[in-house]
Write a protein that holds these residues in place. Structure first.
Motif, PDB file in Angstrom:
ATOM      1  N   TYR A 222       0.834  -1.204   0.000  1.00  0.00           N
ATOM      2  CA  TYR A 222       0.000   0.000   0.000  1.00  0.00           C
ATOM      3  C   TYR A 222       0.864   1.248   0.000  1.00  0.00           C
ATOM      4  CZ  TYR A 222       0.904   0.421   5.075  1.00  0.00           C
ATOM      5  OH  TYR A 222       1.499   0.545   6.299  1.00  0.00           O
ATOM      6  N   TRP A 223       0.242   2.346  -0.376  1.00  0.00           N
ATOM      7  CA  TRP A 223       0.855   3.669  -0.269  1.00  0.00           C
ATOM      8  C   TRP A 223       0.384   4.318   1.017  1.00  0.00           C
ATOM      9  CZ3 TRP A 223       4.586   4.994  -3.533  1.00  0.00           C
ATOM     10  CH2 TRP A 223       4.595   4.470  -4.826  1.00  0.00           C
ATOM     11  N   GLN A 224       1.319   4.815   1.799  1.00  0.00           N
ATOM     12  CA  GLN A 224       0.953   5.703   2.899  1.00  0.00           C
ATOM     13  C   GLN A 224       1.032   7.106   2.327  1.00  0.00           C
ATOM     14  OE1 GLN A 224       2.428   5.138   6.968  1.00  0.00           O
ATOM     15  NE2 GLN A 224       3.030   7.289   6.953  1.00  0.00           N
ATOM     16  N   VAL A 225      -0.097   7.762   2.218  1.00  0.00           N
ATOM     17  CA  VAL A 225      -0.185   9.043   1.541  1.00  0.00           C
ATOM     18  C   VAL A 225      -0.271  10.165   2.565  1.00  0.00           C
ATOM     19  CG1 VAL A 225      -1.434  10.409  -0.186  1.00  0.00           C
ATOM     20  CG2 VAL A 225      -1.447   7.910  -0.327  1.00  0.00           C
ATOM     21  N   GLY A 226       0.624  11.127   2.442  1.00  0.00           N
ATOM     22  CA  GLY A 226       0.560  12.338   3.244  1.00  0.00           C
ATOM     23  C   GLY A 226       0.179  13.500   2.346  1.00  0.00           C
ATOM     24  N   TYR A 227      -1.003  14.047   2.531  1.00  0.00           N
ATOM     25  CA  TYR A 227      -1.512  15.133   1.703  1.00  0.00           C
ATOM     26  C   TYR A 227      -1.306  16.448   2.457  1.00  0.00           C
ATOM     27  CZ  TYR A 227      -4.986  17.932  -0.911  1.00  0.00           C
ATOM     28  OH  TYR A 227      -5.624  18.912  -1.641  1.00  0.00           O
ATOM     29  N   VAL A 228      -0.418  17.287   1.929  1.00  0.00           N
ATOM     30  CA  VAL A 228      -0.133  18.587   2.549  1.00  0.00           C
ATOM     31  C   VAL A 228      -1.209  19.576   2.116  1.00  0.00           C
ATOM     32  CG1 VAL A 228       1.526  20.470   2.740  1.00  0.00           C
ATOM     33  CG2 VAL A 228       2.339  18.104   2.519  1.00  0.00           C
ATOM     34  N   VAL A 229      -1.904  20.147   3.094  1.00  0.00           N
ATOM     35  CA  VAL A 229      -2.964  21.101   2.784  1.00  0.00           C
ATOM     36  C   VAL A 229      -2.699  22.411   3.513  1.00  0.00           C
ATOM     37  CG1 VAL A 229      -4.697  19.318   2.387  1.00  0.00           C
ATOM     38  CG2 VAL A 229      -4.428  20.268   4.680  1.00  0.00           C
ATOM     39  N   PRO A 230      -3.111  23.551   2.945  1.00  0.00           N
ATOM     40  CA  PRO A 230      -2.962  24.824   3.647  1.00  0.00           C
ATOM     41  C   PRO A 230      -3.702  24.798   4.977  1.00  0.00           C
ATOM     42  CG  PRO A 230      -3.480  25.180   1.328  1.00  0.00           C
ATOM     43  CD  PRO A 230      -3.659  23.715   1.589  1.00  0.00           C
ATOM     44  N   LYS A 231      -3.152  25.498   5.942  1.00  0.00           N
ATOM     45  CA  LYS A 231      -3.742  25.556   7.284  1.00  0.00           C
ATOM     46  C   LYS A 231      -5.220  25.949   7.193  1.00  0.00           C
ATOM     47  CE  LYS A 231      -1.467  25.396  10.620  1.00  0.00           C
ATOM     48  NZ  LYS A 231      -1.074  24.269  11.505  1.00  0.00           N
ATOM     49  N   GLY A 232      -6.063  25.196   7.864  1.00  0.00           N
ATOM     50  CA  GLY A 232      -7.494  25.478   7.873  1.00  0.00           C
ATOM     51  C   GLY A 232      -8.277  24.799   6.765  1.00  0.00           C
ATOM     52  N   THR A 233      -7.575  24.180   5.800  1.00  0.00           N
ATOM     53  CA  THR A 233      -8.268  23.574   4.660  1.00  0.00           C
ATOM     54  C   THR A 233      -9.001  22.294   5.045  1.00  0.00           C
ATOM     55  OG1 THR A 233      -6.677  24.494   3.099  1.00  0.00           O
ATOM     56  CG2 THR A 233      -7.927  22.590   2.351  1.00  0.00           C
ATOM     57  N   TYR A 234      -8.447  21.547   5.993  1.00  0.00           N
ATOM     58  CA  TYR A 234      -9.070  20.284   6.379  1.00  0.00           C
ATOM     59  C   TYR A 234     -10.518  20.501   6.817  1.00  0.00           C
ATOM     60  CZ  TYR A 234     -10.029  16.084   9.168  1.00  0.00           C
ATOM     61  OH  TYR A 234     -10.592  14.962   9.701  1.00  0.00           O
TER      62      TYR A 234
END
Length: 413
Positions: A222-234
């Motif tokens: 499997y891929w362990q995926v780390g998705y970098v998002v701008p602060k507050g986007t989550y």
């Protein structure tokens, strides 16, 4: 003394990489040490797992390198960025003078199990699981131990030295009245798994286009995926069905195809609030902070685990002798910060520069933005693109820093 009698030479709160390494080194030196870990096991996904060459050197000094290299790990000779145009080599670890010219990626639970199994060979080492530090004990202004919660109730453990290695939200640090200086972070991180096919890329890579940054850690099946998002986007994404995340993945990582449908719920997505901070003072009488408790770092380039390990080595070098002699002074504890402050400042400075260049605040679900992404990715075409100044600096320095370390620590006890 035994744990039942409630006193040890050193109590470490938190059995992450910093706590495990420190406990092992002190036990080897003949010091009676207890490590408290609030969880019942180490099996928690989405934690730092990039082990750099200087840390491999520490494992060699501990006699663990052969056992470590037998773990289910991946060795990478370079950090590669996949752009819309092809693959951009960010840095190369193939230094002919380096004993370990590669970075390894290993599930952190395997790493911690290796360290603690070795430590348990020493009768003066104890690891207490489901033991959460809740308060510090004090005597005439000095810290003299920990009050901790177990399934059977509260217990006290006294010690001449208590070490906080309980992470970026350190409760022990708060109890000690130490407050880190916050430098802010423009990003957060989402973690999740997607199955991997034999036809997928073979190596860990970073997928980078304006507004979209994915760390793709190859874990075999499997891929362990780390998705970098701008602060507050989550929080904004969570307003939508998880299908919104699948839409982004389908466009940004087209080789995944229908596998993005494996994300059926936001419950399968972990969230890491990225922090960049550090203490101006790492200690009080009888008390020391190391690792993320002393300085939380960005996930950029995976420095966090390695900084924690080298903090632990520096701490062991500073306190082992005084503990064996029966008295640890503030001067002994201050040596740890003096030794580790410069590499911490420099690493965080470069990470903050890079964060500023790679993170923006777009409308991640803008149909035009998503439609502009290519429908296929070329993993074979190596390109060289114009990069921001900070990223070019990072590119030049990263290979050297990761291969040799800014200040690599060696076990001297």
């Amino acid at each position: 003394m035994t744990v039942e009698e409630g006193r040890v030479d050193c109590c470490i709160v938190g059995c992450g990489p910093a706590g495990a390494i420190l406990g092992l080194i002190l036990a080897r030196a003949g010091i009676d040490v207890t490590v408290l870990e609030k969880h019942q096991d180490f099996f928690r996904d989405f934690r730092g797992d990039a082990i750099h060459p200087p840390t491999l050197g520490v494992l060699e000094e501990l006699g663990l390198i052969d056992r470590y290299l037998e773990l289910p790990l991946q060795r990478d000779l370079a950090i590669k960025i996949v752009t819309n145009d092809g693959v951009l080599p960010l840095t190369d670890f193939a230094n002919p003078k380096a004993k370990y010219p590669y970075v390894t990626y290993v599930p952190q639970w395997d790493f911690l199990n290796l360290l603690t199994e070795e430590a348990k060979r020493y009768p003066n080492f104890r690891l207490l699981m489901q033991a959460e530090g809740v308060d510090l004990l004090s005597d005439e202004g000095a810290i003299c131990g920990v009050r901790y919660q177990t399934p059977d109730g509260l217990r006290d453990l006294t010690a001449p030295l208590t070490v906080a290695a309980d992470g970026r939200r350190s409760r022990m640090r708060t109890c000690a009245g130490l407050v880190p200086k916050d430098f802010g972070a423009p990003m957060d991180l989402l973690w999740f798994r997607i199955s991997r096919l034999p036809t997928d890329p073979k190596e860990t890579f970073v997928r980078l286009v304006p507004g979209y940054v994915f760390a793709m850690v190859q874990r075999g099946s499997y891929w362990q995926v780390g998705y970098v998002v701008p602060k507050g986007t989550y929080q904004k994404l969570r307003v939508h069905d998880v299908g919104a995340l699948r839409t982004i993945l389908r466009h940004a990582l087209p080789f995944l195809g229908s596998r993005v449908d494996e994300l059926q719920s936001w419950d399968l997505v972990g969230f890491l609030e990225v922090q960049v901070n550090r203490l101006t003072k790492w200690h009080r009488p009888g008390f020391l902070c190391i690792g993320d408790s002393a300085h939380a770092s960005s996930p950029v380039a995976g420095f966090g685990v390695n900084m924690a390990v080298h903090d632990a080595v520096a701490a062991a070098n500073a306190v082992a002798g005084p503990l064996l002699r029966g008295r640890v002074t503030e001067r002994d504890l201050a040596r740890v910060k003096r030794r580790r402050q410069l590499p911490t400042i420099l690493t965080q400075a470069v990470q903050r520069l890079v964060q500023r260049d790679i993170v923006e605040v777009p409308d991640l679900l803008d149909p035009e933005r998503l439609a502009a992404l290519p429908t296929t990715l070329d993993f074979d075409n190596e390109v060289d693109l114009p990069l921001p100044v900070a990223t070019r600096l990072f590119r030049r320095l990263t290979g050297r820093v990761i291969t040799a370390g800014l200040r690599s620590e060696h076990i001297r006890v």
